[in-house]
Design a protein around this motif. Sequence first.
Motif, PDB file in Angstrom:
ATOM      1  N   SER A   7      14.925  51.949  67.197  1.00  0.00           N
ATOM      2  CA  SER A   7      14.133  52.765  68.101  1.00  0.00           C
ATOM      3  C   SER A   7      15.018  53.535  69.063  1.00  0.00           C
ATOM      4  O   SER A   7      14.748  54.676  69.406  1.00  0.00           O
ATOM      5  N   ALA A   8      16.100  52.885  69.513  1.00  0.00           N
ATOM      6  CA  ALA A   8      17.002  53.564  70.432  1.00  0.00           C
ATOM      7  C   ALA A   8      17.668  54.747  69.759  1.00  0.00           C
ATOM      8  O   ALA A   8      17.849  55.809  70.346  1.00  0.00           O
ATOM      9  N   LYS A   9      18.044  54.584  68.477  1.00  0.00           N
ATOM     10  CA  LYS A   9      18.659  55.683  67.742  1.00  0.00           C
ATOM     11  C   LYS A   9      17.680  56.834  67.591  1.00  0.00           C
ATOM     12  O   LYS A   9      18.036  58.007  67.704  1.00  0.00           O
ATOM     13  N   GLU A  10      16.399  56.489  67.330  1.00  0.00           N
ATOM     14  CA  GLU A  10      15.395  57.534  67.190  1.00  0.00           C
ATOM     15  C   GLU A  10      15.211  58.266  68.518  1.00  0.00           C
ATOM     16  O   GLU A  10      15.064  59.487  68.547  1.00  0.00           O
ATOM     17  N   SER A  11      15.263  57.512  69.637  1.00  0.00           N
ATOM     18  CA  SER A  11      15.078  58.132  70.936  1.00  0.00           C
ATOM     19  C   SER A  11      16.174  59.132  71.222  1.00  0.00           C
ATOM     20  O   SER A  11      15.935  60.215  71.744  1.00  0.00           O
ATOM     21  N   SER A  12      17.436  58.779  70.886  1.00  0.00           N
ATOM     22  CA  SER A  12      18.536  59.671  71.167  1.00  0.00           C
ATOM     23  C   SER A  12      18.497  60.902  70.276  1.00  0.00           C
ATOM     24  O   SER A  12      19.017  61.956  70.621  1.00  0.00           O
ATOM     25  N   ALA A  34       7.370  51.341  70.886  1.00  0.00           N
ATOM     26  CA  ALA A  34       8.116  51.863  69.740  1.00  0.00           C
ATOM     27  C   ALA A  34       9.352  51.025  69.446  1.00  0.00           C
ATOM     28  O   ALA A  34       9.798  50.938  68.296  1.00  0.00           O
ATOM     29  N   ALA A  35       9.895  50.386  70.488  1.00  0.00           N
ATOM     30  CA  ALA A  35      11.079  49.539  70.309  1.00  0.00           C
ATOM     31  C   ALA A  35      10.721  48.141  69.816  1.00  0.00           C
ATOM     32  O   ALA A  35      11.603  47.325  69.580  1.00  0.00           O
ATOM     33  N   GLY A  36       9.416  47.876  69.664  1.00  0.00           N
ATOM     34  CA  GLY A  36       8.999  46.586  69.140  1.00  0.00           C
ATOM     35  C   GLY A  36       8.663  45.557  70.191  1.00  0.00           C
ATOM     36  O   GLY A  36       8.541  44.365  69.877  1.00  0.00           O
ATOM     37  N   CYS A  37       8.505  45.962  71.445  1.00  0.00           N
ATOM     38  CA  CYS A  37       8.154  45.020  72.514  1.00  0.00           C
ATOM     39  C   CYS A  37       6.665  44.675  72.406  1.00  0.00           C
ATOM     40  O   CYS A  37       5.806  45.543  72.581  1.00  0.00           O
ATOM     41  N   VAL A  38       6.369  43.431  72.135  1.00  0.00           N
ATOM     42  CA  VAL A  38       4.996  43.002  71.896  1.00  0.00           C
ATOM     43  C   VAL A  38       4.137  43.147  73.136  1.00  0.00           C
ATOM     44  O   VAL A  38       2.971  43.538  73.064  1.00  0.00           O
ATOM     45  N   PHE A  39       4.701  42.854  74.295  1.00  0.00           N
ATOM     46  CA  PHE A  39       3.954  42.920  75.553  1.00  0.00           C
ATOM     47  C   PHE A  39       4.390  44.157  76.337  1.00  0.00           C
ATOM     48  O   PHE A  39       4.793  44.070  77.504  1.00  0.00           O
ATOM     49  N   GLU A  62      16.181  52.442  78.938  1.00  0.00           N
ATOM     50  CA  GLU A  62      17.190  52.547  77.875  1.00  0.00           C
ATOM     51  C   GLU A  62      17.784  51.185  77.555  1.00  0.00           C
ATOM     52  O   GLU A  62      17.974  50.825  76.385  1.00  0.00           O
ATOM     53  N   ARG A  63      18.082  50.399  78.592  1.00  0.00           N
ATOM     54  CA  ARG A  63      18.661  49.074  78.347  1.00  0.00           C
ATOM     55  C   ARG A  63      17.682  48.173  77.608  1.00  0.00           C
ATOM     56  O   ARG A  63      18.070  47.388  76.736  1.00  0.00           O
ATOM     57  N   ARG A  64      16.404  48.277  77.952  1.00  0.00           N
ATOM     58  CA  ARG A  64      15.418  47.427  77.282  1.00  0.00           C
ATOM     59  C   ARG A  64      15.230  47.828  75.825  1.00  0.00           C
ATOM     60  O   ARG A  64      15.183  46.964  74.938  1.00  0.00           O
ATOM     61  N   VAL A  65      15.123  49.128  75.540  1.00  0.00           N
ATOM     62  CA  VAL A  65      14.864  49.533  74.158  1.00  0.00           C
ATOM     63  C   VAL A  65      16.082  49.313  73.266  1.00  0.00           C
ATOM     64  O   VAL A  65      15.942  49.257  72.037  1.00  0.00           O
ATOM     65  N   THR A  66      17.257  49.152  73.857  1.00  0.00           N
ATOM     66  CA  THR A  66      18.429  48.833  73.045  1.00  0.00           C
ATOM     67  C   THR A  66      18.626  47.329  72.884  1.00  0.00           C
ATOM     68  O   THR A  66      19.632  46.900  72.319  1.00  0.00           O
TER      69      THR A  66
END
Length: 280
Positions: A7-12, A34-39, A62-66
């Motif tokens: 997801s991070a790669k897609e964001s960049s 989008a990064a897969g965070c369930v909550f 950014e730190r969370r989605v990576t």
Amino acid sequence: MASATESAKESSADPSRSPSCFPSRDAVVGALRAAGCVFAEDEAELILAAARTPEGLAGLVERRVTGLPLELVVGWAEFHGLSIAVEPGVFVPRRRTEFLVAQALAGAPHARVVVDLCCGSGAVGAALASALGAVELHAADIDPAAVRCARRNVADVGGHVHVGDLFEALPTTLRGRVDILAANVPYVPTGEVALLPAEARDHEPLTALDGGADGLDVLRRVAADAGEWLAPGGSLLVETSERQAAAAVESFRRGGLTTRLAVDEELYAHVVIGTRAVGA
């Protein structure tokens, strides 16, 4: 479900999903989802509350989605009703460990000397001291980063934090005086560390996870020496897994402790409790 890295790669690659374009709650939720965070909704609220500026918000997202654990992103973890400061390189306290705290309090509601061994952030010691009131609290860890973090968390309850290997870190004046000895030792077998979720495997110290070939190396060392540090009637409490529980109980018994296993099925928590006999 997309991985956080994917997801991070897609964001960049997509300017419309760049973290600098996250001014709103909905945009933050969308990025986290989008990064897969369930909550994602709950996490978004915490991240938004932690951000001081739009640029800071972008960095947190950014730190969370990576893949950085949420607790390390926002700088704290909830544990037993407390906000526990955490930082990169320090083990994040687990909610299931609240069961260990509950068992300790139930068994020694009037404890006056408490030790939090393998303390990590100091969450267990801080929770015990907060619930018990005026206690003499000592916490110890072999990792200097954990010790620095623990000092922040036990300062308000007057705790003392020491660096060193298990009991070697503690003042000798504690021998025979400890009412509650909580030791949240590492108990993941070495061969299974690679199977842990990436948030633990990639962002928490190996010393807080790897318990040796069968996961019980550190537990055995603690159980063998605990008796000489416990006060008569004092108890050692250690968290373990279901399949390790029988062997852990036997280690406590070999250490001369009267032992029982406490289980919380809902939290999937298993705590071995060993008590020094009053006449010992």
